[in-house]
Every structure is written in C-alpha cells, then in structure tokens.
Write an enzyme that holds these catalytic residues in place. Structure first.
Site, mmCIF file in Angstrom:
data_model
loop_
_atom_site.group_PDB
_atom_site.id
_atom_site.type_symbol
_atom_site.label_atom_id
_atom_site.label_comp_id
_atom_site.label_asym_id
_atom_site.label_seq_id
_atom_site.Cartn_x
_atom_site.Cartn_y
_atom_site.Cartn_z
ATOM 1 N N SER A 53 0.761 -1.025 0.112
ATOM 2 C CA SER A 53 -0.017 -0.051 -0.157
ATOM 3 C C SER A 53 0.845 1.196 -0.005
ATOM 4 O O SER A 53 1.894 1.395 0.795
ATOM 5 C CB SER A 53 -0.891 -0.037 1.287
ATOM 6 N N TYR A 98 -2.514 -1.659 10.074
ATOM 7 C CA TYR A 98 -2.571 -1.748 8.481
ATOM 8 C C TYR A 98 -1.163 -1.360 8.343
ATOM 9 O O TYR A 98 -0.634 -1.741 7.082
ATOM 10 C CB TYR A 98 -3.662 -0.724 7.888
#
Ligand SMILES: NC(=O)c1ccc[n+]([C@@H]2O[C@H](COP(=O)([O-])OP(=O)(O)OC[C@H]3O[C@@H](n4cnc5c(N)ncnc54)[C@H](O)[C@@H]3O)[C@@H](O)[C@H]2O)c1
Length: 288
Positions: free
Chosen positions: A151, A172
């Site tokens: 990401s 995350y």
C-alpha cells in the site's frame, strides 16, 4: 493469439470483489485458470462490510465468462488449514499452480476502533500474506510468480499513521510496510529456485475498502457527515498525476505483467501504481 498467462493457474486471496476480483478476471482474460478464496464473513473490528459468498460466486461467473476454469473456496487467510484445503482442491482440479496473488486485507479506520483492531490488521494483512505464500509454496516450481499487495498509504506520513485513523489503521501501516520487507527477503531466498516475488503498492483505489463512511470521515475531518462526493477530491490529494481514485483494473495490469513471463527476470520489485504519490517522499533517496 495466446494470452499473456495462457495455461497458468493463479491463486488469489480476497478474490470476491474489488481488486482481487479484478485480478481474477484480468488473468482469466489472458488465459489463466483461477483458484479464488475470500473470507465472506465479517471481521468485527472492520469498519465496513467484508465480501459475501454471492460476491465470490459473481467472481467465478466472470472468470467462467472468459472461458476459463475457476475453483472457489471460503477461506480466512489467518487460518493456514483453510488455505491449504483450498489449494489442495484447486490444484487437484486445475493441475498445477504458477501464480500467487496475496491480496486479501482489511483496513479498520477511525479512533473508535478498539485496540484489537491493531492485531486484526496485522493478522490479516501481514500474517495472512505470509500464510498465503507459505501454503502455496509447495506447489510452486521454476518460473512461478508471487505477487503481494502492499500500500502507498503505509509509506506516506499523515495517512494511516495519523492518530485520528486509530489502531486498525496503525496495524494496517505496520503490516503493509512489513509486507514490503517480506517481499524483498523472500525474493532473495526464492531466486535460486527461479521463483519470483514482487509487491504492488496501490494508491487510492475505487473499492469498498476506500469507499466507506469511516474513510470519508478520515479524508474530510472538516465535515460531520461527509459523503462519497465530499471525499472524492480528497482521495486524490496524495496522487501527483491528475486522478482522484485509481480503478482496480489499473492494478490488475501491474499484477498481470508481474505474473507473466514478460517479467521473467523481474523480482524483489516494489511496483507502485500510486499516480506518483510516493515521489515527493523519495527525493531524499529512501530505498523503496
Ligand atoms: N482500496 C484502496 O484504496 C487500497 C489502497 C492500497 C492498497 N489496497 C490493498 O489492495 C488489496 C485489495 O483491497 P480492495 O481495495 O480490493 O478492498 P476490498 O475490501 O474490496 O477487498 C478485500 C477483500 O479481502 C477479503 N478479506 C478480508 N479479510 C480476509 C481474510 N481474513 N481472509 C480472506 N479474505 C479476506 C474481503 O472480504 C474482500 O473481498 C488489499 O491488500 C488492500 O490493502 C487497497
């Protein structure tokens, strides 16, 4: 004309919708058969709904519409036994395994997410990736390609590390940065076997993970009840190219390239499909 991954078999996690579904369809368009898995069940700390079994069935329908075979299984990437069972069934039916796309993830967002959200993110987004690669490894031979989804947000400051984004987002960020390192180390270890390992790092992509109320609030803290329309321009604020949200198909093109023999000497790459979002932070010569 033969497709770019003609005759190969791809194992894709988080394949019921979003980018995972898009990867399944794009690889099928280019001649691959697909083993598609998804949890199809809610994870409590997640601030938006996971995919459903109906979503997974729709992915299967779309793959079959390309004339390719597909095996679907409900499986949680945190559970190695479920991944192993899905792979066993898939390889028994389709004959072999050539491509792994470790794509499943969650991003619980917001200050109200309980602390356990940190562990949920790490378990799904990091441990789940490692479980996926490890479960698939015994089926992979020379020429195989592993692609892990990272990401952009994990490498930018002020997004998932923002305290307002909460512990789920922090997990995350940690998980995705660790996925990048895992890809680097695994690429080095598996290179002598002629097995390649690469990462794709998406920018802000037009899927349910981004298009939900908790995310609208993070991107528009100035509004009490921001809508999708309110958030849309803000989603593009990190991108340097003029685009607000990137389509899943754009990420699939990168996955297809890395999966194909056109990338046969490409390994250990951190391929950013982020509309240039990370360019400013890399001007000091950071390694990624
Ligand atoms: N959407 C974005 O803006 C964005 C940006 C950067 C990276 N990503 C990454 O792209 C990948 C795909 O996400 P997406 O955008 O398609 O979101 P999405 O939420 O639409 O898709 C994720 C899929 O993973 C499944 N899943 C979640 N937990 C699982 C588990 N434990 N086991 C199996 N399946 C599970 C979900 O049910 C869902 O179908 C993820 O790795 C995500 O972190 C997304």
């Amino acid at each position: 004309m033969a497709g770019r991954v003609e005759g190969k078999v791809a194992f894709i996690t988080g394949a019921a919708r979003g980018q995972g579904r898009s990867h399944a369809v794009r690889l099928a368009e280019e001649g691959a058969d697909i083993i598609a898995v998804d949890i199809c069940e809610q994870i409590e700390s997640a601030t938006y709904a996971m995919a459903t079994e109906a979503d997974l069935a729709e992915t299967a329908r779309l793959v079959e519409a390309q004339g390719r075979r597909v095996i679907t299984r409900v499986a949680d990437v945190r559970e190695r036994s479920q991944l192993a069972a899905a792979l066993e069934a898939g390889v028994a039916a389709l004959g072999h395994l050539d491509i792994v796309v470790a794509n499943a993830a969650i991003c619980p967002i917001g200050p109200d997410v309980p602390a356990v959200g940190f562990f949920d993110s790490v378990s799904v987004d990091l441990v789940g990736v490692i479980n996926t690669v490890e479960a698939a490894f015994k089926y992979l031979g020379s020429g195989a390609s592993i692609i892990c989804t990272g990401s952009m947000a994990s490498m930018l400051t002020g997004l998932v590390d923002n305290p307002a984004a909460g512990p789920g987002a922090a997990g995350y960020g940690h998980a995705k940065r660790a996925v990048a390192r895992f890809v680097h180390e695994a690429a080095l270890q598996l290179a002598p076997l002629n097995v390649r390992v690469n990462a794709v790092h998406p920018g802000n992509i037009d899927t349910d993970m981004l298009q939900n109320e908790a995310m609208f609030k993070l991107f528009r803290p100035d509004l009490t009840n921001p809508t999708r329309e309110d958030a849309q321009a803000a989603f593009g604020s990190s991108h340097r190219l003029p685009v607000t949200t990137i389509s899943p198909r754009d990420i699939s093109e990168a996955v297809l390239y890395l999966a194909s023999d056109a990338a046969r000497y490409v390994t250990g790459q951190q391929l950013k499909v982020d509309a240039g979002a990370l360019l400013p932070s890399m001007t000091s010569g950071a390694p990624l």
